[in-house]
Design an enzyme around this catalytic site. Structure first.
Site, mmCIF file in Angstrom:
data_model
loop_
_atom_site.group_PDB
_atom_site.id
_atom_site.type_symbol
_atom_site.label_atom_id
_atom_site.label_comp_id
_atom_site.label_asym_id
_atom_site.label_seq_id
_atom_site.Cartn_x
_atom_site.Cartn_y
_atom_site.Cartn_z
ATOM 1 C CE LYS A 114 -4.443 -1.597 1.663
ATOM 2 N NZ LYS A 114 -5.532 -1.586 2.647
ATOM 3 C CE LYS A 195 -5.744 -7.464 -2.120
ATOM 4 N NZ LYS A 195 -5.835 -7.003 -0.895
ATOM 5 C CE LYS A 198 -10.156 0.251 -1.226
ATOM 6 N NZ LYS A 198 -10.399 -0.895 -0.235
HETATM 7 P P1 ADP Z 1 -9.831 -3.890 -0.012
HETATM 8 O O1 ADP Z 1 -8.869 -5.131 0.080
HETATM 9 O O2 ADP Z 1 -10.537 -3.990 -1.275
HETATM 10 O O3 ADP Z 1 -9.036 -2.585 0.457
HETATM 11 P P2 ADP Z 1 -10.591 -4.073 2.776
HETATM 12 O O4 ADP Z 1 -9.349 -4.152 2.956
HETATM 13 O O5 ADP Z 1 -11.542 -3.598 3.595
HETATM 14 O O6 ADP Z 1 -10.858 -4.187 0.978
HETATM 15 O O7 ADP Z 1 -11.171 -5.741 2.970
HETATM 16 C C1 ADP Z 1 -12.365 -6.097 3.295
HETATM 17 C C2 ADP Z 1 -12.631 -7.734 3.522
HETATM 18 O O8 ADP Z 1 -12.710 -8.205 1.962
HETATM 19 C C3 ADP Z 1 -11.375 -8.340 4.018
HETATM 20 O O9 ADP Z 1 -11.841 -9.361 4.785
HETATM 21 C C4 ADP Z 1 -10.416 -8.899 2.998
HETATM 22 O O10 ADP Z 1 -9.843 -9.988 3.207
HETATM 23 C C5 ADP Z 1 -11.811 -9.190 1.898
HETATM 24 N N1 ADP Z 1 -11.098 -8.934 0.631
HETATM 25 C C6 ADP Z 1 -10.585 -8.048 0.021
HETATM 26 N N2 ADP Z 1 -10.366 -8.316 -1.221
HETATM 27 C C7 ADP Z 1 -10.344 -9.797 -1.697
HETATM 28 C C8 ADP Z 1 -10.265 -10.364 -2.705
HETATM 29 N N3 ADP Z 1 -9.594 -10.198 -3.762
HETATM 30 N N4 ADP Z 1 -10.668 -11.764 -2.221
HETATM 31 C C9 ADP Z 1 -11.228 -12.405 -1.012
HETATM 32 N N5 ADP Z 1 -11.335 -11.489 -0.305
HETATM 33 C C10 ADP Z 1 -10.789 -10.290 -0.275
#
Ligand code: ADP
Ligand code: NA
Length: 328
Positions: A114, A195, A198
Site C-alpha cells: 500500500k 487479487k 479497488k
Molecule cells: P480492500 O482489500 O479492497 O481494501 P478491505 O481491506 O476493506 O478491502 O477488505 C475487506 C474484506 O474483504 C477483508 O476481509 C479482505 O480480506 C476481503 N477481501 C478483499 N479483497 C479480497 C479478494 N480479492 N478476495 C477475497 N477477499 C478479499
C-alpha cells in the site's frame, strides 16, 4: 454456553464493495449472524491512513453501512456500527502499539504494497495492523471472517493477545481466522495473477456490487482467460478460467466439478454468458436495496447509533481490564 464471538471490519474507501470483499468476507458475515454473536464494523479510522476527502469519507461510511444491510446483515441479529463512534478502538490501539516490536510491525507485507502506491506514506498506514488487532481484541473475539490477504494481520493480533496475556495475566481471547478456502482470494478479472482490488490497474478488473448490470456483463465477458477453449480448473495454466469457476460455484451454490461437467464441450462464450447472468441476478437486488436503506437517513442513523452503543458496552469492559493491567 455462549455463542462464539465474531468480529470483522471493512474499510469505507470506495463507493461500492467489490466481488472479492463479498465472496471473501461479507457473505460469511451474513451467514454467521445466527450461529454466533457477531459484531461488524465500518472501519473509518483505517480509511484516513491514506489520502482522503472528509466529505467523501463520511458519505462512503453511510453507503458502506447501507450495502451491509442490503446484503442481509440484520441489526436484530448482529451488531453493526461505525468504528469512529466507539473511541475505545483508538485507546486499545495505543496500548497494543506499546507492546509491538518495530521489527514485528515492519514485516507486514500489506504496508509495503500500500505504501508503494501512495505519494506520501503515513505512520498511521504503518501502524494499521495494530489498530486492527485492537478492533478484534476489544471484543474478546473468537473468530474473524476475512479473506486470505488478512491472514498475516490476524497472526499479529494473535501474537499481541498471547504476549499481553503472558506479561500481564489473562486479558484477551486469542482470535482465530475464519477463511473459506474456495473464495479466500478472488482474482482480478483483467490480471488473474493478482487479487481483485479497488486499486486494480484496469477499469474492468474489479467488479463492484453497485455496478450497473450491463457493466457487470461487460466485465465478465472481457475477463482474461487463456488461448485454450475448455472450461477446466487449473490455477497454474488457467488462472482466469479458474477464478471465474470459483466465482460461479460460490454464487450459484454449486461445485467447480459440477460446472466443469456442465460446460464440457462448450466454449468460454457460453460459460461467461451464463456467469454474467448469475452475477447480475445476484447483485442487482443488492444495489436496489442499498438505495432504499440510503433513502431513509433517520433510520440508518438510528441503526448505527444503536449498534455503536451496543459495541461500546462491550468495549469499555475490555478497556477497564487492560488499563488496570498496564498500571493506569
Ligand atoms: P480492500 O482489500 O479492497 O481494501 P478491505 O481491506 O476493506 O478491502 O477488505 C475487506 C474484506 O474483504 C477483508 O476481509 C479482505 O480480506 C476481503 N477481501 C478483499 N479483497 C479480497 C479478494 N480479492 N478476495 C477475497 N477477499 C478479499
Ligand atoms: Na447473532
Amino acid at each position: 454456553d455462549r455463542k462464539p464471538r465474531v468480529f470483522s471490519g471493512i474499510q469505507p474507501t470506495s463507493d461500492s464493495f467489490h466481488l472479492g470483499n463479498y465472496l471473501g468476507a461479507l457473505r460469511q458475515w451474513v451467514a454467521m449472524q445466527d450461529s454466533t454473536d457477531a459484531l461488524y464494523c465500518v472501519v473509518d479510522l483505517h480509511a484516513i491512513t491514506v489520502d482522503h476527502d472528509p466529505k467523501v469519507l463520511h458519505e462512503r461510511s453511510r453507503v458502506s453501512a447501507a450495502q451491509l444491510l442490503a446484503l442481509g446483515l440484520d441489526p436484530e441479529r448482529c451488531t453493526l456500527f461505525v468504528q469512529s463512534q466507539v473511541p475505545e478502538h483508538a485507546m486499545l490501539a495505543w496500548i497494543l502499539g506499546s507492546e509491538t516490536g518495530m521489527g514485528e510491525a515492519s514485516r507486514m507485507t500489506q504496508y509495503k504494497d500500500k505504501s508503494a502506491k501512495q505519494e506520501r506514506t503515513t505512520v498511521g498506514l504503518f501502524t494499521y495492523p495494530i489498530l486492527m488487532a485492537a478492533d478484534i481484541l476489544l471484543y474478546q473475539t473468537d473468530q474473524v471472517p476475512v479473506g486470505e490477504d488478512q491472514r498475516q494481520h490476524l497472526e499479529l493480533s494473535r501474537d499481541l493477545a498471547g504476549r499481553f496475556n503472558t506479561t500481564y495475566g489473562r486479558t484477551f481471547v486469542v482470535p482465530e481466522p475464519y477463511i473459506v478456502k474456495e473464495t479466500a482470494t478472488i482474482k482480478d478479472l483483467s490480471e488473474p495473477e493478482k487479487k481483485m482490488s479497488k486499486s486494480s490497474a484496469s477499469p474492468r478488473g474489479c467488479l463492484y456490487l453497485l455496478d450497473e448490470p450491463n457493466q457487470m456483463r461487460k466485465k465478465i465477458k472481457s475477463a482474461v482467460t487463456d488461448s485454450g477453449g475448455d472450461v477446466r480448473y487449473d490455477t497454474e495454466a488457467k488462472a482466469g478460467v479458474s477464478n471465474l469457476l470459483n466465482i460461479y460455484a460460490a454464487l450459484a451454490d454449486t461445485t467447480v466439478e459440477k460446472l466443469e461437467g456442465e460446460y464440457a464441450g462448450k466454449g468460454y462464450g457460453d460459460f461467461k454468458g451464463d456467469l454474467a447472468d448469475v452475477v447480475a441476478e445476484t447483485l442487482a437486488p443488492i444495489a436496489a436495496r442499498t438505495k432504499e436503506f440510503l433513502a431513509d437517513k433517520a433510520e440508518l442513523d438510528r441503526v448505527l447509533t444503536a449498534g455503536a452503543e451496543k459495541a461500546r458496552g462491550l468495549a469499555v469492559r475490555t478497556i477497564a481490564k487492560a488499563y488496570k493491567k498496564v498500571g493506569f
